[in-house]
Design an enzyme around this catalytic site. Sequence first.
Site, PDB file in Angstrom:
ATOM      1  N   ARG A  50       0.832  -1.204   0.000  1.00 39.85           N
ATOM      2  CA  ARG A  50       0.000   0.000   0.000  1.00 39.85           C
ATOM      3  C   ARG A  50       0.871   1.261   0.000  1.00 39.85           C
ATOM      4  NH1 ARG A  50      -4.620   0.799   4.496  1.00 39.85           N
ATOM      5  NH2 ARG A  50      -2.810   1.244   5.808  1.00 39.85           N
ATOM      6  N   LYS A 149      -2.608   7.083   1.118  1.00 32.94           N
ATOM      7  CA  LYS A 149      -2.358   7.363   2.539  1.00 32.94           C
ATOM      8  C   LYS A 149      -1.271   8.426   2.593  1.00 32.94           C
ATOM      9  CE  LYS A 149      -2.035   4.931   6.918  1.00 32.94           C
ATOM     10  NZ  LYS A 149      -3.049   5.742   7.578  1.00 32.94           N
ATOM     11  N   GLU A 182     -16.013   6.855   6.336  1.00 32.95           N
ATOM     12  CA  GLU A 182     -15.158   6.181   7.315  1.00 32.95           C
ATOM     13  C   GLU A 182     -14.956   7.104   8.507  1.00 32.95           C
ATOM     14  OE1 GLU A 182     -11.198   5.591   5.664  1.00 32.95           O
ATOM     15  OE2 GLU A 182     -11.322   7.488   4.592  1.00 32.95           O
TER      16      GLU A 182
HETATM   17  N1  PMP Z   1      -9.138   5.163   7.303  1.00 29.92           N
HETATM   18  C1  PMP Z   1      -8.244   6.108   7.582  1.00 29.92           C
HETATM   19  C2  PMP Z   1      -8.499   7.504   7.154  1.00 29.92           C
HETATM   20  C3  PMP Z   1      -7.060   5.773   8.273  1.00 29.92           C
HETATM   21  O1  PMP Z   1      -6.160   6.702   8.549  1.00 29.92           O
HETATM   22  C4  PMP Z   1      -6.859   4.440   8.691  1.00 29.92           C
HETATM   23  C5  PMP Z   1      -5.637   4.068   9.490  1.00 29.92           C
HETATM   24  N2  PMP Z   1      -4.537   3.870   8.690  1.00 29.92           N
HETATM   25  C6  PMP Z   1      -7.831   3.475   8.376  1.00 29.92           C
HETATM   26  C7  PMP Z   1      -8.961   3.886   7.672  1.00 29.92           C
HETATM   27  C8  PMP Z   1      -7.645   2.045   8.736  1.00 29.92           C
HETATM   28  O2  PMP Z   1      -6.719   1.437   7.864  1.00 29.92           O
HETATM   29  P1  PMP Z   1      -5.802   0.226   8.320  1.00 29.92           P
HETATM   30  O3  PMP Z   1      -6.716  -0.854   8.791  1.00 29.92           O
HETATM   31  O4  PMP Z   1      -5.066  -0.155   7.080  1.00 29.92           O
HETATM   32  O5  PMP Z   1      -4.924   0.719   9.400  1.00 29.92           O
END
Ligand code: PMP
Length: 290
Positions: A50, A149, A182
């Site tokens: 990622r 990200k 989210e």
């Molecule tokens: N959404 C956002 C905006 C985030 O910052 C995160 C944390 N990284 C997540 C969802 C969850 O993603 P992950 O399970 O890959 O940590």
Amino acid sequence: MLIYLNGKLVKRQDARVSVFDHGLLYGDGVFEGIRTYGGLIFKCKEHVDRLYKSAHAITLKIPLTKQALQQAMVTTLKANEITDGYLRVVVTRGVGDLGLDPRNCPKPTVFIIADKIHLYPKEVYAKGLKIVTVATRRNIAEAINPRIKSLNYLNNILGKIEATNAGVPEAVMLDQNGFVTEGTGDNIFIVKDKALVTPPISVGILNGITRAAVLGLAPKAGFKAREEMLTRFDLYTAEEMFLTGTAAEIVPVVMMDNRVLGTGSVGAKTLKLTQEFRKLTKKDGVRYVV
Ligand code: PMP
């Protein structure tokens, strides 16, 4: 504490980046947050992949191979003797001039922090979290795609400020059309008619690695799971709700906008998935020895 910074391990107080770094000047960079459990980098490949995709999406070339980066992660964990902790891997555009043009930044900055993490107190996992929906909308994917990200977290921070002003630690953000996206740092799931439901990535959210893990675990736990566009109606009438994220893991939610959700206590399906998730954290990743 020792920090990996551009190929070297340096003391915390010496781990400095320039004020001309475009990661700082413009949020021009990408990152990952990764957990380690008992000497296992959980979902290591998924996180590294990622990170490289996020970088590629902003035309940032990470100056290490995936293998070398993974090795740097292990080196940093070992140097800090961390078996159960959290890695923050950051790649910025690097040092340039005051203009936006990334071509003026010849060398990306890479750093890795290995630390301990405690996001929410234990009782939150036992009793459930209270959250709110906020007025700040998730930024549209056509402007800054939430799948990247990136170091641009201001949209999420504005949501977080609204949540903390409302006296709760986390917010659910809607998109421009009122669909659920989210949390500010987690993905969201509900239980609806006994099935697990989460918004599709195409609504404009991060493709969460914990989210994917939970979707994968659902059949094992005996539940149907699907992606579906959700509104606040779906959230208010949910049988159960939980958030997923690397730092948060699986957090039950029992109240939203001051309304009681489901029974008002942690749901049975949330608990079952949490148990399955615990098992996964013991095996799905890359092992290292401190
Ligand atoms: N959404 C956002 C905006 C985030 O910052 C995160 C944390 N990284 C997540 C969802 C969850 O993603 P992950 O399970 O890959 O940590």
